[in-house]
Design a protein around this motif. Structure first.
Motif, PDB file in Angstrom:
ATOM      1  N   ALA A  46       0.875  -1.254  -0.185  1.00  0.00           N
ATOM      2  CA  ALA A  46      -0.010  -0.029  -0.094  1.00  0.00           C
ATOM      3  C   ALA A  46       0.981   1.256   0.040  1.00  0.00           C
ATOM      4  N   THR A  47       0.440   2.297  -0.843  1.00  0.00           N
ATOM      5  CA  THR A  47       0.920   3.479  -0.632  1.00  0.00           C
ATOM      6  C   THR A  47      -0.161   4.601  -0.084  1.00  0.00           C
ATOM      7  N   SER A  48       0.008   5.713   0.219  1.00  0.00           N
ATOM      8  CA  SER A  48      -0.970   6.592   0.653  1.00  0.00           C
ATOM      9  C   SER A  48      -0.349   8.319   0.606  1.00  0.00           C
ATOM     10  N   MET A  49      -1.494   8.989   0.848  1.00  0.00           N
ATOM     11  CA  MET A  49      -0.986  10.456   1.095  1.00  0.00           C
ATOM     12  C   MET A  49       0.106  10.525   2.192  1.00  0.00           C
ATOM     13  N   ARG A  50       0.617  11.356   2.347  1.00  0.00           N
ATOM     14  CA  ARG A  50       1.510  11.496   3.303  1.00  0.00           C
ATOM     15  C   ARG A  50       0.931  12.423   4.187  1.00  0.00           C
ATOM     16  N   GLU A  51       1.462  12.583   5.538  1.00  0.00           N
ATOM     17  CA  GLU A  51       0.681  13.431   6.646  1.00  0.00           C
ATOM     18  C   GLU A  51      -0.521  12.964   7.372  1.00  0.00           C
ATOM     19  N   GLY A  52      -1.252  12.294   6.577  1.00  0.00           N
ATOM     20  CA  GLY A  52      -2.428  11.649   7.263  1.00  0.00           C
ATOM     21  C   GLY A  52      -2.022  10.595   8.261  1.00  0.00           C
ATOM     22  N   PHE A  53      -2.504  10.407   9.566  1.00  0.00           N
ATOM     23  CA  PHE A  53      -2.010   9.402  10.393  1.00  0.00           C
ATOM     24  C   PHE A  53      -3.062   8.832  11.334  1.00  0.00           C
ATOM     25  N   VAL A  54      -2.848   7.539  11.924  1.00  0.00           N
ATOM     26  CA  VAL A  54      -3.589   6.919  12.625  1.00  0.00           C
ATOM     27  C   VAL A  54      -3.053   6.768  14.084  1.00  0.00           C
ATOM     28  N   LEU A  55      -3.659   6.716  15.174  1.00  0.00           N
ATOM     29  CA  LEU A  55      -3.174   6.517  16.215  1.00  0.00           C
ATOM     30  C   LEU A  55      -3.994   5.304  16.993  1.00  0.00           C
ATOM     31  N   TYR A  56      -3.633   4.563  17.803  1.00  0.00           N
ATOM     32  CA  TYR A  56      -3.856   3.187  18.475  1.00  0.00           C
ATOM     33  C   TYR A  56      -3.659   3.089  19.949  1.00  0.00           C
ATOM     34  N   ASP A  57      -4.445   2.267  20.595  1.00  0.00           N
ATOM     35  CA  ASP A  57      -4.254   2.045  21.969  1.00  0.00           C
ATOM     36  C   ASP A  57      -3.148   0.983  22.308  1.00  0.00           C
ATOM     37  N   ALA A  58      -3.256   0.520  23.640  1.00  0.00           N
ATOM     38  CA  ALA A  58      -2.288  -0.870  23.925  1.00  0.00           C
ATOM     39  C   ALA A  58      -2.408  -1.942  22.980  1.00  0.00           C
ATOM     40  N   ASN A  59      -3.684  -2.085  22.862  1.00  0.00           N
ATOM     41  CA  ASN A  59      -4.344  -3.336  22.175  1.00  0.00           C
ATOM     42  C   ASN A  59      -4.447  -3.175  20.653  1.00  0.00           C
ATOM     43  N   GLY A  60      -3.812  -2.229  20.137  1.00  0.00           N
ATOM     44  CA  GLY A  60      -3.941  -2.140  18.682  1.00  0.00           C
ATOM     45  C   GLY A  60      -5.199  -1.710  18.145  1.00  0.00           C
ATOM     46  N   ARG A  61      -6.015  -0.692  18.888  1.00  0.00           N
ATOM     47  CA  ARG A  61      -7.279  -0.404  18.566  1.00  0.00           C
ATOM     48  C   ARG A  61      -7.340   0.890  17.993  1.00  0.00           C
ATOM     49  N   GLU A  62      -7.725   1.432  16.687  1.00  0.00           N
ATOM     50  CA  GLU A  62      -7.553   2.618  16.280  1.00  0.00           C
ATOM     51  C   GLU A  62      -8.548   3.694  17.157  1.00  0.00           C
ATOM     52  N   ILE A  63      -7.787   4.861  17.682  1.00  0.00           N
ATOM     53  CA  ILE A  63      -8.711   5.672  18.559  1.00  0.00           C
ATOM     54  C   ILE A  63      -8.729   6.942  18.081  1.00  0.00           C
ATOM     55  N   TRP A  64      -8.049   7.196  17.007  1.00  0.00           N
ATOM     56  CA  TRP A  64      -8.061   8.769  16.395  1.00  0.00           C
ATOM     57  C   TRP A  64      -7.322   8.514  15.195  1.00  0.00           C
ATOM     58  N   ALA A  65      -7.809   9.188  13.917  1.00  0.00           N
ATOM     59  CA  ALA A  65      -7.319   9.265  12.776  1.00  0.00           C
ATOM     60  C   ALA A  65      -7.565  10.581  12.013  1.00  0.00           C
ATOM     61  N   CYS A  66      -6.813  11.027  11.137  1.00  0.00           N
ATOM     62  CA  CYS A  66      -6.901  12.437  10.608  1.00  0.00           C
ATOM     63  C   CYS A  66      -6.510  12.299   9.137  1.00  0.00           C
ATOM     64  N   ALA A  67      -7.176  13.055   8.132  1.00  0.00           N
ATOM     65  CA  ALA A  67      -6.408  12.927   6.610  1.00  0.00           C
ATOM     66  C   ALA A  67      -5.430  13.980   6.719  1.00  0.00           C
ATOM     67  N   ASN A  68      -4.627  14.165   5.555  1.00  0.00           N
ATOM     68  CA  ASN A  68      -3.441  15.036   5.360  1.00  0.00           C
ATOM     69  C   ASN A  68      -4.149  16.459   5.472  1.00  0.00           C
ATOM     70  N   VAL A  69      -5.254  16.597   5.080  1.00  0.00           N
ATOM     71  CA  VAL A  69      -5.895  17.995   4.873  1.00  0.00           C
ATOM     72  C   VAL A  69      -6.467  18.711   6.161  1.00  0.00           C
ATOM     73  N   ASP A  70      -6.253  18.008   7.261  1.00  0.00           N
ATOM     74  CA  ASP A  70      -6.815  18.294   8.644  1.00  0.00           C
ATOM     75  C   ASP A  70      -6.001  19.465   9.087  1.00  0.00           C
ATOM     76  N   ALA A  71      -6.616  20.575   9.521  1.00  0.00           N
ATOM     77  CA  ALA A  71      -6.161  21.689   9.854  1.00  0.00           C
ATOM     78  C   ALA A  71      -6.888  22.362  11.111  1.00  0.00           C
ATOM     79  N   ARG A  72      -6.914  21.329  11.939  1.00  0.00           N
ATOM     80  CA  ARG A  72      -7.489  21.952  13.366  1.00  0.00           C
ATOM     81  C   ARG A  72      -6.480  22.556  14.022  1.00  0.00           C
TER      82      ARG A  72
END
Length: 526
Positions: A79-105
């Motif tokens: 797989a390849t993807s847009m840069r800068e977008g990322f995913v965060l996980y907890d200790a069990n490998g469960r996704e808890i937050w994710a954003c696209a590269n265009v996120d500007a918050r």
């Protein structure tokens, strides 16, 4: 027959592409995905991992149905993807937050990082090759400040392409070519560095292992095979960032080569043997997807999006003709603009500026110096001036790189949607003053991902042989040197006029087309 399946996750959609070992697309499926704004947080662009994983499964099903192959004949997946977008996980490998590269918050967080220590951004740039303009640091700080319960659960961070591979293998990891765009990498060592996170008062223990593109990660387990239709035991290989794998897909794997990726944004990628940063912090520096290579990257904002805006806002006639004839509307516009003289009869297009990574902003979008003569100023002249603007920005960016490296390219490779235009390709060659080579495969990121995946499982004996066999050239555009000399003069005037337009935006009299998060302009407003 043996096949390679790759996922190309862009900002607006994801594609699943099935290649054979000759580099031919056998089947593909593309589905748009929507990044939803959280109305509580202006500028936010959430990446919906649950919905988007369902979309990826749909793409897999469509490719398998379209190709009618035995899934066991797929020998590698990546797989390849847009840069800068990322995913965060907890200790069990469960996704808890994710954003696209265009996120500007994270505007306020970027501003706080800049104001707390005016030298911090420059210090981190020297280590990482990144500024706060695009990286993960302000967003992580935003989570810490605004969603502390989420922040406390963070145990791992990956990029979007790594997330796709994680869903297929349950293995958390990143590759250097995309991971470095977080701004949390030691560029020279191609690895995470806790020191950067600590300098920003962020967690420094959320980093999974690093694998270069083309490294075998694991195989498809029974659970994923049953839910996707893929074969149990299929090899899954590390991928990378889209611009870097597109570089592979056009054969830009050697020191000194220059690749221009002409999409919504235009990236200019210049291969270097060792990372070099700019003392004025104007350019970005990334890890290449090829081990032991790096890339200076400069970016032109929105050439593809500007062209789409112009088509949709002003070109109903061409769109109607396109629907009636099946010809692309851009091809029709290029045909009408082919005899427009160099400089588009004096139109000065104001869209993207040359790159200034530490103080990145763009003036209000404008066409200047129009005449009231419809034979000199009309749709075809404005269309040509948009093409010229993208080429002028590219030239200016390459001249900045020349300042830093002492190297101006002898030729450039041009791919992406923009390269489909023969007039645009020739204009680029004329402005740059060098030959411009256009490959057969314009959407090169998927092909580059397939090459690295095949390399990882031994389908190709070497990267060089894969490039020789799979990358083919459609055409070469040679510069008209008389036109080039005219463009050098046009460029100098364009830079002066752009500077004046930027002052208007900085003073608040007009609106910036884009301004980097946290950037405070230096001119008084009023």
């Amino acid at each position: 027959m043996e096949y390679i399946l790759v996922f190309d996750a862009g900002t607006g959609s994801v594609r699943a592409v099935l290649f054979d070992t000759a580099g031919t697309q056998v089947a593909s499926s593309q589905v748009e995905w929507t990044h939803l704004e959280d109305l509580r947080f202006p500028g936010s662009m959430d990446f919906d991992v649950s919905k988007n994983w369902g979309i990826i499964q749909t793409c897999i099903s469509q490719v398998l149905a379209q190709s009618a192959i035995d899934p066991k004949d797929i020998k590698a997946i990546s797989a390849t993807s847009m840069r800068e977008g990322f995913v965060l996980y907890d200790a069990n490998g469960r996704e808890i937050w994710a954003c696209a590269n265009v996120d500007a918050r994270a505007m306020e967080e970027a501003k706080k990082l800049k104001n707390t220590d005016p030298d911090l951004e420059k210090k981190l740039y020297e280590l990482s090759g990144q500024t706060f303009a695009l990286g993960a640091l302000p967003r992580l700080l935003w989570i810490k400040n605004n969603q502390p319960a989420v922040y406390e659960q963070i145990n791992y961070l990956t990029m979007i392409n790594d997330w796709i591979l994680f869903k297929l293998t349950n293995k958390l990891q990143v590759d250097p070519s995309n991971g470095c765009t977080t701004g949390l990498f030691d560029l020279k060592n191609r690895a995470w560095t806790p020191a950067i996170a600590e300098a920003c008062q962020l967690k420094s223990n959320i980093f999974p292992p690093v694998n270069e593109a083309g490294e075998l990660l694991g195989v498809i387990p029974e659970s994923i095979a049953s839910s996707t239709g893929l074969a149990k035991g299929t090899a899954v290989v590390s991928g990378g960032g889209d611009a870097q794998l597109a570089s592979v897909g056009v054969g830009a794997i050697k020191e000194g080569q220059t690749f221009i990726c002409g999409g919504s944004f235009w990236q200019q990628e210049i291969n270097i043997k060792a990372p070099i940063v700019d003392s004025h912090n104007r350019i970005r520096v990334n890890c290449h997807a090829v081990p032991e290579l790096w890339q200076i990257e400069t970016i032109a904002f929105f050439p593809g999006l500007v062209m789409r805006w112009f088509r949709d806002a002003f070109c109903e006639t061409e769109k109607l003709e396109s629907a009636q004839t099946g010809r692309d509307a851009y091809e029709i516009l290029e045909e009408k603009a082919k005899d427009v003289p160099v400089g588009s009869n004096g139109i000065i297009p104001i869209f993207s500026d040359v790159m200034d990574y530490i103080s990145w902003r763009h003036a209000a979008p404008s066409f200047l110096n129009l005449t009231l003569d419809p034979n000199k100023t009309g749709k075809k002249e404005m269309f040509k001036s948009i093409q010229e603007n993208a080429a002028l920005v590219t030239y200016g960016n390459l001249k900045i790189v020349e300042e830093v490296t002492g190297h101006y390219p002898k030729e450039a490779i041009f791919a992406g949607g923009g390269s489909k235009g023969k007039l645009w390709s020739q204009t680029l060659a004329d402005v740059l003053g060098i030959p411009v080579k256009v490959p057969v495969e314009k959407e090169a990121a998927a092909l580059g991902t397939a090459i690295m995946a095949g390399l990882g499982v031994g389908l190709f004996p070497s990267l060089e042989s894969a490039i020789t066999n799979l990358v083919k050239w459609e055409r070469i555009h040679y510069p008209n040197q008389e036109n080039h000399q005219k463009y050098l003069s046009i460029y100098e005037n364009w830079r002066k006029v752009y500077g004046e337009q930027l002052k208007l935006a900085d003073s608040g009299k007009t609106n910036h087309m884009w301004i980097a998060p946290g950037l405070t302009v230096k001119f008084e407003r009023g």
